[in-house]
Design an enzyme around this catalytic site. Structure first.
Site, PDB file in Angstrom:
ATOM      1  N   ASP A 204       0.906  -1.341  -0.027  1.00 19.90           N
ATOM      2  CA  ASP A 204       0.374  -0.225   0.170  1.00 19.90           C
ATOM      3  C   ASP A 204       0.991   1.683  -0.166  1.00 19.90           C
ATOM      4  O   ASP A 204       2.150   1.387  -0.101  1.00 19.90           O
ATOM      5  CB  ASP A 204      -0.911  -0.156   1.442  1.00 19.90           C
ATOM      6  CG  ASP A 204      -0.526  -0.441   2.195  1.00 19.90           C
ATOM      7  OD1 ASP A 204       1.138   0.414   2.479  1.00 19.90           O
ATOM      8  OD2 ASP A 204      -1.116   0.082   3.923  1.00 19.90           O
ATOM      9  N   ASP A 206       1.509   4.738   2.203  1.00 15.31           N
ATOM     10  CA  ASP A 206       0.538   5.333   3.724  1.00 15.31           C
ATOM     11  C   ASP A 206       1.634   6.934   3.934  1.00 15.31           C
ATOM     12  O   ASP A 206       2.588   6.747   4.154  1.00 15.31           O
ATOM     13  CB  ASP A 206       1.792   4.703   5.124  1.00 15.31           C
ATOM     14  CG  ASP A 206       1.788   3.194   4.695  1.00 15.31           C
ATOM     15  OD1 ASP A 206       0.384   2.844   5.437  1.00 15.31           O
ATOM     16  OD2 ASP A 206       1.989   2.676   4.486  1.00 15.31           O
ATOM     17  N   ASP A 290      -3.150   4.134   2.428  1.00 15.54           N
ATOM     18  CA  ASP A 290      -3.927   4.968   4.266  1.00 15.54           C
ATOM     19  C   ASP A 290      -2.791   6.210   4.296  1.00 15.54           C
ATOM     20  O   ASP A 290      -2.248   6.749   4.074  1.00 15.54           O
ATOM     21  CB  ASP A 290      -2.696   4.253   5.535  1.00 15.54           C
ATOM     22  CG  ASP A 290      -3.072   2.484   5.002  1.00 15.54           C
ATOM     23  OD1 ASP A 290      -4.728   2.427   5.145  1.00 15.54           O
ATOM     24  OD2 ASP A 290      -2.534   1.705   5.618  1.00 15.54           O
TER      25      ASP A 290
HETATM   26  P1  8DG Z   1       4.087  -2.219   3.438  1.00  9.86           P
HETATM   27  O1  8DG Z   1       2.766  -1.647   2.809  1.00  9.86           O
HETATM   28  O2  8DG Z   1       5.511  -2.318   2.182  1.00  9.86           O
HETATM   29  O3  8DG Z   1       3.440  -4.171   2.727  1.00  9.86           O
HETATM   30  O4  8DG Z   1       5.126  -1.995   4.080  1.00  9.86           O
HETATM   31  P2  8DG Z   1       4.678  -1.114   5.337  1.00  9.86           P
HETATM   32  O5  8DG Z   1       4.298   0.365   4.750  1.00  9.86           O
HETATM   33  O6  8DG Z   1       5.710  -1.107   6.586  1.00  9.86           O
HETATM   34  O7  8DG Z   1       3.684  -1.394   6.278  1.00  9.86           O
HETATM   35  P3  8DG Z   1       2.143  -1.295   6.054  1.00  9.86           P
HETATM   36  O8  8DG Z   1       1.253  -2.319   6.781  1.00  9.86           O
HETATM   37  O9  8DG Z   1       1.288  -0.195   6.060  1.00  9.86           O
HETATM   38  O10 8DG Z   1       2.162  -0.324   7.453  1.00  9.86           O
HETATM   39  C1  8DG Z   1       3.044   0.786   7.929  1.00  9.86           C
HETATM   40  C2  8DG Z   1       3.139   1.142   9.533  1.00  9.86           C
HETATM   41  O11 8DG Z   1       2.146   1.703   9.829  1.00  9.86           O
HETATM   42  C3  8DG Z   1       3.548   0.177  10.139  1.00  9.86           C
HETATM   43  O12 8DG Z   1       4.746   0.652  10.902  1.00  9.86           O
HETATM   44  C4  8DG Z   1       2.748  -0.005  11.056  1.00  9.86           C
HETATM   45  C5  8DG Z   1       1.947   1.033  10.827  1.00  9.86           C
HETATM   46  N1  8DG Z   1       0.211   0.900  11.541  1.00  9.86           N
HETATM   47  C6  8DG Z   1      -0.122   0.250  10.647  1.00  9.86           C
HETATM   48  N2  8DG Z   1      -1.852   0.101  10.737  1.00  9.86           N
HETATM   49  C7  8DG Z   1      -1.077   1.337  12.401  1.00  9.86           C
HETATM   50  C8  8DG Z   1      -2.526   1.407  13.187  1.00  9.86           C
HETATM   51  O13 8DG Z   1      -3.397   1.052  13.125  1.00  9.86           O
HETATM   52  N3  8DG Z   1      -1.349   2.475  14.258  1.00  9.86           N
HETATM   53  C9  8DG Z   1       0.197   2.875  14.495  1.00  9.86           C
HETATM   54  N4  8DG Z   1       0.454   3.766  14.788  1.00  9.86           N
HETATM   55  N5  8DG Z   1       0.639   2.571  13.504  1.00  9.86           N
HETATM   56  C10 8DG Z   1      -0.024   1.304  12.123  1.00  9.86           C
HETATM   57  O14 8DG Z   1      -0.256  -0.294   9.804  1.00  9.86           O
HETATM   58 MN    MN Z   2       2.267   0.412   3.915  1.00  8.56          MN
HETATM   59 MN    MN Z   3      -0.182   0.804   5.531  1.00 14.37          MN
END
Ligand code: 8DG
Ligand code: MN
Ligand code: MN
Length: 366
Positions: A204, A206, A290
């Site tokens: 995704d 972020d 996100d």
């Molecule tokens: P990817 O998308 O490439 O697979 O890897 P990523 O970017 O590291 O994973 P991610 O699932 O998109 O998560 C990004 C960061 O956001 C990770 O450190 C965890 C954090 N995160 C969530 N949900 C929540 C939440 O509800 N609260 C907080 N504080 N952090 C969150 O994914």
């Molecule tokens: Mn991510």
């Molecule tokens: Mn995410």
């Protein structure tokens, strides 16, 4: 054959947040095996096992050279009996029999396919499997009621399981910046998550949004979403409002690891560049995005919390609690000894409060 004396021994800190973990991994044969077992444990709601395998995988990722002999691992932290058995199997046989049988198992395959649907977690997938649903075809014909997220997830299944590239992340970043500029001048957008750590692809994209004037960010998310929606950029969105102020359990101690920012889980409709157009002639693709809004006073904590990796974040919080008697969240850092909040305007300050050497995002790939 290598003699004992020639074997390089490693010295590695036990918390992932004390280590520098870049994207170049000298032991991917071992970390792939351990990560698969971690994933399988998580898919089966065995969180303790999942974390143990994640910690072991992260430790192997941090090693500066390729491991060739079990003797090199002597004295290393984070490697439990089970992980050592898996590593030994891979070193001796090229593969781990447990990993191979997991990959082949009907249950693992079904869990992967079903949780690959946006909006479907391990519990839902498990329920479906118990009802005889193992794949998308069976799900579609099952008559199961799907919620709005799951319907959208099923509809865009292939796109959402196709890795997002950095170029696509940047293109979406421009759209988000434009939306934010249009609804509130002076707002700032920061790319977080894996792309901030230098990853070339992700599941995704972020983003964290703030405004330099405290309070201006209130109510920003619905306006940004409305702007994006009216221009046809959103295939799906679910916005949850900020629940930070109403919480009773203290800002640095959220009830779960979910934070309380105003946030939006969305699926973007991204128009493809000419070169990415495929045989299907589809001129757009679906991408998970996100969006999170943070007040400027919490921005440093939010950036740190949303940059990841997930294990790095978990380890930071464990370090804060166990070694410093502090509580860290994506909102704040509370010192339980001094009984006060520690303010910060940069990630560097937060690491300093925690008594940790600063680790830049590109070295948080634990
Ligand atoms: P990817 O998308 O490439 O697979 O890897 P990523 O970017 O590291 O994973 P991610 O699932 O998109 O998560 C990004 C960061 O956001 C990770 O450190 C965890 C954090 N995160 C969530 N949900 C929540 C939440 O509800 N609260 C907080 N504080 N952090 C969150 O994914
Ligand atoms: Mn991510
Ligand atoms: Mn995410």
């Amino acid at each position: 054959q290598i003699s004992e004396a020639e074997v390089a021994l490693f010295s590695v800190s036990s918390y992932a947040c004390q280590r520098r973990t870049t994207l170049d991994n000298h032991n991917s044969n071992l970390t792939d095996a351990l990560s698969l077992l971690a994933e399988n444990a998580e898919l089966n709601n065995e969180d303790g096992r999942g974390v143990a395998f994640r910690r072991a995988a992260a430790l192997m990722k941090a090693l500066p050279t390729q491991v060739i002999s079990m003797s090199q691992l002597r004295g290393l932290p984070c490697l439990g009996e089970h992980s050592l058995r898996v590593i030994k199997d891979v070193l001796e046989n090229g593969v781990s029999s447990e990993v191979e049988s997991t990959k082949q198992s009907k249950r693992y395959k079904a869990l992967k396919i079903l949780t690959g649907i946006f909006g479907v977690g391990a519990k839902t997938a498990d329920r479906w499997i118990r009802e005889g649903i193992y794949n998308l075809e069976q799900l579609r014909h099952s008559g199961q009621t799907l919620n709005r997220a799951q319907k959208s997830g099923l509809e865009h299944y292939d796109d959402l399981n196709e890795p997002v590239t950095k170029a696509e992340a940047d293109a979406i970043g421009e759209i988000v910046q434009k939306a934010v500029d249009s609804v509130l001048t002076g707002s700032q957008v920061a790319l977080t998550g894996g792309f901030r750590r230098g990853k070339l692809t992700g599941h995704d994209v972020d983003f964290l949004i703030t405004h330099p004037e405290e309070g201006k960010e209130v109510g920003l998310m619905p306006k940004v979403v409305a702007w994006l929606e009216s221009r046809g950029f959103l295939l799906y969105q679910k916005t949850t409002r900020n629940s930070y102020l109403e919480s009773k359990d203290g800002p640095a101690r959220p009830a779960s690891n979910m934070d309380r920012f105003e946030r939006c889980f969305s699926i973007f409709k991204l128009t493809k560049g000419k070169e990415q157009e495929t045989a299907s002639h589809k001129i757009w693709r679906a991408v998970r995005v996100d969006l999170v809004v943070s007040p400027i006073s919490q921005f440093a904590f939010a950036v740190l919390g949303w940059t990841g990796s997930k294990l790095f974040e978990r380890e930071l919080r464990r370090w804060a609690g166990h070694e410093k008697n502090m509580s860290l969240s994506s909102h704040a850092l509370f010192d339980n000894t001094q009984n006060k909040y520690l303010r910060a305007t940069s990630e560097e300050e937060i690491f300093a409060y925690l008594g940790l050497e600063y680790i830049p995002p590109s070295e948080r790939n634990a």
